[in-house]
Design a protein around this motif. Structure first.
Motif, short mmCIF file in Angstrom:
data_model
loop_
_atom_site.label_atom_id
_atom_site.label_comp_id
_atom_site.label_asym_id
_atom_site.label_seq_id
_atom_site.Cartn_x
_atom_site.Cartn_y
_atom_site.Cartn_z
N UNK A 34 4.23 -37.88 23.54
CA UNK A 34 3.18 -38.88 23.35
C UNK A 34 1.91 -38.44 24.04
N UNK A 35 0.80 -38.74 23.41
CA UNK A 35 -0.48 -38.40 24.00
C UNK A 35 -1.43 -39.58 23.95
N UNK A 36 -2.33 -39.61 24.90
CA UNK A 36 -3.46 -40.54 24.88
C UNK A 36 -4.73 -39.73 24.66
N UNK A 37 -5.43 -40.05 23.61
CA UNK A 37 -6.72 -39.46 23.31
C UNK A 37 -7.81 -40.51 23.52
N UNK A 38 -9.03 -40.02 23.63
CA UNK A 38 -10.16 -40.93 23.63
C UNK A 38 -11.30 -40.34 22.83
N UNK A 39 -12.12 -41.23 22.31
CA UNK A 39 -13.27 -40.81 21.53
C UNK A 39 -14.45 -41.70 21.87
N UNK A 40 -15.47 -41.08 22.43
CA UNK A 40 -16.70 -41.78 22.75
C UNK A 40 -17.65 -41.66 21.56
N UNK A 41 -18.63 -42.55 21.44
CA UNK A 41 -19.57 -42.49 20.32
C UNK A 41 -20.25 -41.13 20.22
N UNK A 42 -20.22 -40.54 19.04
CA UNK A 42 -20.89 -39.27 18.81
C UNK A 42 -20.14 -38.06 19.33
N UNK A 43 -18.93 -38.27 19.83
CA UNK A 43 -18.16 -37.15 20.38
C UNK A 43 -16.83 -37.01 19.64
N UNK A 44 -16.21 -35.88 19.84
CA UNK A 44 -14.91 -35.64 19.23
C UNK A 44 -13.80 -36.32 20.00
N UNK A 45 -12.63 -36.32 19.41
CA UNK A 45 -11.46 -36.94 20.04
C UNK A 45 -10.84 -35.93 21.01
N UNK A 46 -10.67 -36.35 22.27
CA UNK A 46 -10.13 -35.45 23.28
C UNK A 46 -8.85 -36.00 23.88
N UNK A 47 -7.93 -35.10 24.17
CA UNK A 47 -6.69 -35.48 24.82
C UNK A 47 -6.96 -35.70 26.30
N UNK A 48 -6.57 -36.87 26.81
CA UNK A 48 -6.75 -37.12 28.24
C UNK A 48 -5.43 -37.02 29.00
N UNK A 49 -4.31 -37.34 28.33
CA UNK A 49 -3.01 -37.26 29.00
C UNK A 49 -1.92 -37.16 27.95
N UNK A 50 -0.84 -36.50 28.32
CA UNK A 50 0.30 -36.37 27.42
C UNK A 50 1.57 -36.28 28.22
N UNK A 51 2.68 -36.66 27.58
CA UNK A 51 3.97 -36.65 28.27
C UNK A 51 5.06 -36.27 27.27
N UNK A 52 5.99 -35.45 27.71
CA UNK A 52 7.11 -35.06 26.86
C UNK A 52 8.10 -36.22 26.73
N UNK A 53 9.08 -36.04 25.84
CA UNK A 53 9.92 -37.20 25.54
C UNK A 53 10.75 -37.70 26.72
N UNK A 54 11.08 -36.82 27.66
CA UNK A 54 11.83 -37.27 28.83
C UNK A 54 10.97 -37.31 30.09
N UNK A 55 9.69 -37.06 29.94
CA UNK A 55 8.78 -37.15 31.06
C UNK A 55 8.81 -35.97 32.01
#
Length: 124
Positions: A34-55
């Motif tokens: 699972x990943x958390x991405x973010x996208x600010x206005x006028x910018x691309x989508x960036x990965x901020x955090x990710x975790x494998x299935x068992x952490x």
């Protein structure tokens, strides 16, 4: 098929904290990184955090390291992102995403399923 629904976004002052959640449907949540991405206005989508299935492996972008914490509860089919020491530049729509297999990538196109996003706004 996995459906993802984010919640918990909102308006917070700089220096404050917020927790966003992502609830997944389906019985195979534990087989997805699972990943958390973010996208600010006028910018691309960036990965901020990710975790494998068992952490056992976790990734943080340099911009959020030591401020954000990702976690998951496979029994509840939910992944969380705790945002602390928030800055105005953290303002963005935050998306959770699921990638099949036990590895994560920083590139959005490798993720199979996406939520609709939740807005996080940090005021100065």
């Amino acid at each position: 098929q996995v459906q993802l629904v984010e919640s918990g976004g909102g308006l917070v002052q700089a220096g404050g904290s917020l927790r966003v959640s992502c609830a997944a449907s389906g019985r195979t949540f534990s087989s997805y990184a699972m990943g958390w991405f973010r996208q600010a206005p006028g910018k691309g989508r960036e990965l901020v955090a990710a975790i494998t299935w068992n952490g056992d492996r976790i990734y943080y972008a340099d911009s959020v390291k030591d401020r954000f914490t990702i976690s998951r509860d496979n029994a509840k089919n939910t992944v969380y992102l705790q945002l602390s020491s928030l800055k105005p530049e953290d303002t963005a729509v935050y998306y959770c995403a699921a990638k099949s297999g036990n590895s994560y990538y920083t590139i959005p196109r490798y993720y199979n399923y996406w939520g609709q996003g939740t807005q996080v706004t940090v005021s100065s």
